[in-house]
Structures are given as structure tokens and as C-alpha cells.
Motif scaffolding. Structure first.
Motif, PDB file in Angstrom:
ATOM      1  N   PRO A   1      -0.169  -5.853  12.689  1.00  0.00           N
ATOM      2  CA  PRO A   1       1.099  -6.588  12.675  1.00  0.00           C
ATOM      3  C   PRO A   1       1.655  -6.856  11.284  1.00  0.00           C
ATOM      4  O   PRO A   1       2.821  -7.254  11.167  1.00  0.00           O
ATOM      5  N   LEU A   2       0.899  -6.633  10.232  1.00  0.00           N
ATOM      6  CA  LEU A   2       1.369  -6.971   8.892  1.00  0.00           C
ATOM      7  C   LEU A   2       2.452  -6.002   8.410  1.00  0.00           C
ATOM      8  O   LEU A   2       2.456  -4.821   8.765  1.00  0.00           O
ATOM      9  N   GLN A   3       3.353  -6.530   7.596  1.00  0.00           N
ATOM     10  CA  GLN A   3       4.561  -5.804   7.202  1.00  0.00           C
ATOM     11  C   GLN A   3       4.268  -4.430   6.609  1.00  0.00           C
ATOM     12  O   GLN A   3       4.932  -3.442   6.943  1.00  0.00           O
ATOM     13  N   ARG A   4       3.279  -4.343   5.744  1.00  0.00           N
ATOM     14  CA  ARG A   4       2.997  -3.067   5.077  1.00  0.00           C
ATOM     15  C   ARG A   4       2.578  -1.974   6.059  1.00  0.00           C
ATOM     16  O   ARG A   4       2.878  -0.798   5.856  1.00  0.00           O
ATOM     17  N   CYS A   5       1.900  -2.378   7.123  1.00  0.00           N
ATOM     18  CA  CYS A   5       1.515  -1.406   8.151  1.00  0.00           C
ATOM     19  C   CYS A   5       2.692  -1.067   9.060  1.00  0.00           C
ATOM     20  O   CYS A   5       2.858   0.095   9.463  1.00  0.00           O
ATOM     21  N   ARG A   6       3.509  -2.066   9.380  1.00  0.00           N
ATOM     22  CA  ARG A   6       4.684  -1.802  10.216  1.00  0.00           C
ATOM     23  C   ARG A   6       5.633  -0.838   9.510  1.00  0.00           C
ATOM     24  O   ARG A   6       6.218   0.061  10.139  1.00  0.00           O
ATOM     25  N   GLU A   7       5.813  -1.012   8.203  1.00  0.00           N
ATOM     26  CA  GLU A   7       6.683  -0.108   7.438  1.00  0.00           C
ATOM     27  C   GLU A   7       6.109   1.303   7.400  1.00  0.00           C
ATOM     28  O   GLU A   7       6.841   2.293   7.560  1.00  0.00           O
TER      29      GLU A   7
END
Length: 235
Positions: free
Chosen positions: A56-62
Motif C-alpha cells: 500500500p505504500l506510495q513508492r510501490c503504488r507508483e
């Protein structure tokens, strides 16, 4: 079973600055990290993915979105808390240079199975939840799409290292021997007898063979014929 491609998120400003981001919010890819994720997406574009599961963390979502942008089909896109970053507790947000002075640091390096981060989780618990999540999603995708299904899990360095250690039959105390760079691709195929590790920490190479991969078979004595096509002359 299906095939899971483990992709670490691309580089972040925290990575570049030597900070342990942990579960901090608002940590996204930097310019280089986006370029790294696009390269990973280009490599994976030749593989019809049935799913892209993300932390769920932003860097993975991006990173996940940059992979999805290059897919022809419409893979499932679950977000799973169980493959989120380790809870580093009081270590989160501190510099690696500072953390290296902590008494716990040598234990993290040599005996991670004994580590419980102050105010956070143990590395053993981190491995248990992440391995269980990867195997759960793998079984679901195989049931829905058959043994040739290929899917991606976009996660974090320590998470992917712990999953690879499990697949290799390594004790968690040895997982620091594994390197997993930003936007790297590692490949595991789970079979009825054992997992089969096909790649670790790659940032180049043809992945088109995955589009036609069949069920996991017995390990070939002598190493087998391999999957890679020869390079073209002059390449």
C-alpha cells in the motif's frame, strides 16, 4: 502453481538520502526511480500478467502503475498490507549512518531472526506474513488462470529478500546474503515439491519465455536446456 515476479519499488528520495523510510507516508519515486520502474515495466510488457499486487505504500503504488501502464491487458490490482514494508518502529526515519551505531545493528546483519525492532515488529514476523501472502496470492491466481499464470508483487527490499530466502530454503539469518536493488526483478515458481527460483535481482534480460511457461516440473539433472533465447548477432 503460477509464477510470481517480485519487483522492488524504484529508488526514492529516502533511498538516495540514506534514510530508513519504513512505513512513512509521502515517500515517492525520484526521477531515477521512475526511470528504473519504467525499464522494469518495459521488460514485463512482453508478459501477459494476470495480476499486479502492490504494497500500500506510495513508492510501490507508483511502481505498480508504471508497470500497468505498459500492459496490454487488464491485470487484477489488489493492494495487500501483508507485503508492506517491515515495521521498523523507532528506527523509522533515521539515517542508516546513525543506525549503524546502534547495538542492534550487528544483530540485524548477522542474526536477523533474533531481531525485534524497538517499537516495531520482528524480522521473523515480517517474513512469515510476507511469505504467506505471496503463497496465498499465487494459489489464487493459479486457481483462476491455470498453472501458466504469471503475476507481479511490488514490494520492498527486506520483504522480497525474505521471500527469496524462503524459496531458496535459507534460514532467515542468511538472508542478508541476498541483494535486491531498486526496481529489480526476481522470479519464483512454486511447484508441488519445492519452489524454483529462476532469477534474483535482475535489471535486464528477456522475460518473454514467461509468456509460454508451463507447469513446474521436476528439477532437470545437469541443469536442463534453459529458457533464454540466444542474443542476436551484434547485440
Amino acid at each position: 502453481m503460477a509464477t510470481v515476479i517480485l519487483v522492488r519499488h524504484g529508488r526514492t528520495t529516502a533511498n538516495a538520502g540514506g534514510l530508513l523510510a519504513g512505513r512513512s507516508l509521502g515517500i515517492g519515486l525520484d526521477t531515477l526511480g521512475r526511470a528504473q520502474a519504467i525499464i522494469a515495466g518495459e521488460r514485463l510488457a512482453v508478459v501477459p500478467l494476470v495480476g499486479v499486487v502492490s504494497s500500500p505504500l506510495q513508492r510501490c503504488r507508483e511502481t505498480s502503475q508504471l508497470i500497468l501502464d505498459l500492459q496490454v491487458g487488464t491485470p487484477a490490482t489488489p493492494v495487500d498490507e501483508d507485503i508492506t514494508e517491515c515495521d521498523y518502529g523507532d528506527w523509522q526515519g533515521r539515517t542508516l549512518m546513525d543506525l549503524a551505531l546502534e547495538p542492534l545493528w550487528p544483530v540485524v546483519q548477522a542474526h536477523p531472526s533474533a531481531v525485534i525492532f524497538p517499537g516495531g515488529e520482528s524480522m521473523a514476523a515480517m517474513q512469515a506474513r510476507s511469505v504467506a501472502a505471496i503463497r496465498r496470492h499465487d494459489a489464487i491466481f493459479e486457481a483462476e488462470h491455470g498453472p501458466g499464470a504469471v503475476w507481479v508483487a511490488v514490494s520492498h527490499g527486506d520483504i522480497i529478500k525474505s521471500v527469496l530466502a524462503d524459496a531458496l530454503g535459507m534460514h532467515l539469518d542468511l538472508f542478508q546474503r541476498i541483494n535486491v536493488g531498486p526496481a529489480s526483478v526476481s522470479i519464483v515458481r512454486y511447484g508441488p515439491q519445492r519452489p524454483s527460483v529462476h532469477a534474483i535481482n535482475t535489471d535486464a534480460g528477456d522475460l518473454s519465455w514467461l509468456a509460454a511457461a508451463g507447469p513446474v516440473a521436476d528439477a532437470p539433472i545437469g541443469g536442463g536446456a534453459g529458457t533464454q533465447r540466444p542474443r542476436e548477432s551484434g547485440a
